[in-house]
Design an enzyme around this catalytic site. Structure first.
Site, PDB file in Angstrom:
ATOM      1  N   ASP A  26       0.867  -1.265   0.083  1.00 50.71           N
ATOM      2  CA  ASP A  26       0.062  -0.072   0.024  1.00 50.71           C
ATOM      3  C   ASP A  26       0.820   1.317  -0.048  1.00 50.71           C
ATOM      4  OD1 ASP A  26      -2.337   1.446   0.095  1.00 50.71           O
ATOM      5  OD2 ASP A  26      -2.798   1.360   2.064  1.00 50.71           O
ATOM      6  N   TRP A  31       2.985   7.777  -2.559  1.00 52.07           N
ATOM      7  CA  TRP A  31       4.555   7.850  -2.724  1.00 52.07           C
ATOM      8  C   TRP A  31       4.727   8.933  -4.015  1.00 52.07           C
ATOM      9  CZ3 TRP A  31       7.788   7.055  -6.793  1.00 52.07           C
ATOM     10  CH2 TRP A  31       9.230   6.847  -6.483  1.00 52.07           C
ATOM     11  N   ARG A  39       0.071   8.713 -10.554  1.00 54.25           N
ATOM     12  CA  ARG A  39      -0.045   7.727  -9.588  1.00 54.25           C
ATOM     13  C   ARG A  39       0.456   6.505 -10.240  1.00 54.25           C
ATOM     14  NH1 ARG A  39      -3.598   7.352  -5.626  1.00 54.25           N
ATOM     15  NH2 ARG A  39      -4.169   5.070  -5.893  1.00 54.25           N
ATOM     16  N   HIS A  43       2.984   3.198  -8.878  1.00 49.34           N
ATOM     17  CA  HIS A  43       2.845   1.675  -9.247  1.00 49.34           C
ATOM     18  C   HIS A  43       4.024   1.059  -9.882  1.00 49.34           C
ATOM     19  CE1 HIS A  43      -1.191   2.119  -7.942  1.00 49.34           C
ATOM     20  NE2 HIS A  43      -1.555   2.777  -8.819  1.00 49.34           N
ATOM     21  N   TRP A  75     -11.356  -2.498  -8.627  1.00 57.00           N
ATOM     22  CA  TRP A  75     -11.844  -2.183 -10.218  1.00 57.00           C
ATOM     23  C   TRP A  75     -12.627  -0.895 -10.089  1.00 57.00           C
ATOM     24  CZ3 TRP A  75     -10.026  -4.878 -14.118  1.00 57.00           C
ATOM     25  CH2 TRP A  75      -9.787  -6.071 -13.614  1.00 57.00           C
ATOM     26  N   LEU A 137      11.049 -20.427  -3.517  1.00 53.87           N
ATOM     27  CA  LEU A 137      10.041 -19.701  -2.845  1.00 53.87           C
ATOM     28  C   LEU A 137       8.778 -19.804  -3.473  1.00 53.87           C
ATOM     29  CD1 LEU A 137       9.371 -17.414  -0.983  1.00 53.87           C
ATOM     30  CD2 LEU A 137      10.020 -15.754  -2.733  1.00 53.87           C
TER      31      LEU A 137
HETATM   32  C1  FPP Z   1      -1.506   0.271  -3.587  1.00 53.97           C
HETATM   33  O1  FPP Z   1      -1.282   1.459  -3.564  1.00 53.97           O
HETATM   34  C2  FPP Z   1      -1.238  -0.537  -4.521  1.00 53.97           C
HETATM   35  C3  FPP Z   1      -1.861  -0.977  -5.503  1.00 53.97           C
HETATM   36  C4  FPP Z   1      -3.459  -0.882  -5.567  1.00 53.97           C
HETATM   37  C5  FPP Z   1      -1.399  -1.864  -6.757  1.00 53.97           C
HETATM   38  C6  FPP Z   1      -0.335  -2.565  -6.445  1.00 53.97           C
HETATM   39  C7  FPP Z   1       0.542  -2.660  -7.690  1.00 53.97           C
HETATM   40  C8  FPP Z   1       1.944  -2.926  -7.750  1.00 53.97           C
HETATM   41  C9  FPP Z   1       2.701  -2.834  -6.344  1.00 53.97           C
HETATM   42  C10 FPP Z   1       2.687  -2.806  -8.774  1.00 53.97           C
HETATM   43  C11 FPP Z   1       2.134  -3.801  -9.667  1.00 53.97           C
HETATM   44  C12 FPP Z   1       2.436  -5.055  -9.299  1.00 53.97           C
HETATM   45  C13 FPP Z   1       2.849  -6.165 -10.032  1.00 53.97           C
HETATM   46  C14 FPP Z   1       3.342  -7.481  -9.457  1.00 53.97           C
HETATM   47  C15 FPP Z   1       3.328  -5.908 -11.297  1.00 53.97           C
HETATM   48  P1  FPP Z   1      -2.304   2.537  -3.722  1.00 53.97           P
HETATM   49  O2  FPP Z   1      -2.434   2.878  -4.944  1.00 53.97           O
HETATM   50  O3  FPP Z   1      -3.632   2.423  -3.011  1.00 53.97           O
HETATM   51  O4  FPP Z   1      -1.725   3.757  -2.845  1.00 53.97           O
HETATM   52  P2  FPP Z   1      -2.407   4.930  -1.954  1.00 53.97           P
HETATM   53  O5  FPP Z   1      -3.306   4.357  -0.895  1.00 53.97           O
HETATM   54  O6  FPP Z   1      -1.120   5.766  -1.387  1.00 53.97           O
HETATM   55  O7  FPP Z   1      -3.379   5.764  -3.020  1.00 53.97           O
END
Ligand code: FPP
Length: 248
Positions: A26, A31, A39, A43, A75, A137
């Site tokens: 999260d 970040w 955003r 990611h 989604w 793993l």
């Molecule tokens: C949460 O941060 C993260 C996500 C919803 C997406 C997770 C995706 C990745 C770590 C990258 C892709 C993964 C792979 C395996 C390719 P958030 O967007 O909810 O952050 P926020 O709470 O600060 O808005």
């Protein structure tokens, strides 16, 4: 009170090293925002943290690592952000497969594949097929995943089997339900880590984390590295797991 014997551990407090670590990644958005970036940028950096974490988990002797990549609730995010995350997943599956395989990682995905595009499903199936016999793993990526939907799906399968006469109602117990979850065959998580300071489960592995320890870290996911994993493992080592038993 009756002490229900749910523990997979026969005696003692179990290993002081978690074998199965599950991570709610999260903070990508925050970040990026703190750097004045979109955003997607967060990611993308988050995907680099995924690579670091897989490597570190392997080095630290973790046997199973489950990563929450995209929830069924995600989604509802703007279509452009969903498109960006899916593009990243596609890129990751293409780009990282050879390295995962070389590192002896067994890779699998849990979640509702009917929501994913056909080419991503193909990439997932290919990655699972390629790494199926690896012995290192075990990495599980939860994509389009929701814990309640998973439990409801298991209950539906049980109902279908019972209606068809293949399962007696008295045979429906915790083992029967767990066997119909997408995680069957995988030990339950010992440790759940959530980054970014949020302290919620967000519908992640609801059934499986019944006896997990939780560590919440203030670090945002793109900054997560092996030192953060090491400190969460240390914290886990200081916990006394009791599985409902009395304090010793
Ligand atoms: C949460 O941060 C993260 C996500 C919803 C997406 C997770 C995706 C990745 C770590 C990258 C892709 C993964 C792979 C395996 C390719 P958030 O967007 O909810 O952050 P926020 O709470 O600060 O808005």
């Amino acid at each position: 009170m009756v002490d229900v014997a749910l523990s997979p551990v026969e005696a003692g407090d179990g290993p002081d090293r978690p074998l199965h670590v599950a991570i709610i990644m999260d903070g990508n958005g925050r970040w990026a925002r703190s750097r004045g970036k979109p955003r997607t940028f967060g990611h993308r950096e988050g995907a680099k943290a995924v690579r670091r974490t897989i490597e570190a988990a392997s080095d630290f002797g973790v046997t199973h690592l489950t990563l929450f990549g995209f929830s069924s609730e995600n989604w509802t995010r703007p279509a452009t952000e969903i498109g960006d995350i899916m593009a990243l997943v596609r890129f990751y599956l293409r780009r990282e497969l050879a390295e995962l395989h070389r590192s002896n990682v067994r890779f699998q995905v849990i979640g509702d594949r009917t929501q994913l595009s056909d080419d991503i499903v193909e990439l997932i199936e290919n990655a699972e097929r390629t790494t199926r016999n690896n012995t290192g793993l075990a990495v599980t990526l939860a994509l389009s995943y929701g814990g309640r939907a998973e439990i409801a799906g298991a209950a539906r399968r049980i109902a279908e089997e019972a209606a068809a006469g293949r399962l007696k109602p008295e045979a429906v117990d915790e083992t029967a339900l767990a066997a119909r979850l997408s995680t069957h065959g995988c030990p339950d998580p010992d440790l759940v880590i959530r980054t970014s300071g949020e302290q919620r489960l967000s519908n992640f592995l609801l059934w499986q984390v019944a006896y997990a320890e939780f560590v919440f870290l203030d670090v945002l996911w793109p900054d997560f590295d092996r030192t953060h994993l090491a400190s969460a493992l240390d914290e886990f080592g200081r916990r006394e797991r009791r599985y409902g038993r009395a304090l010793s």
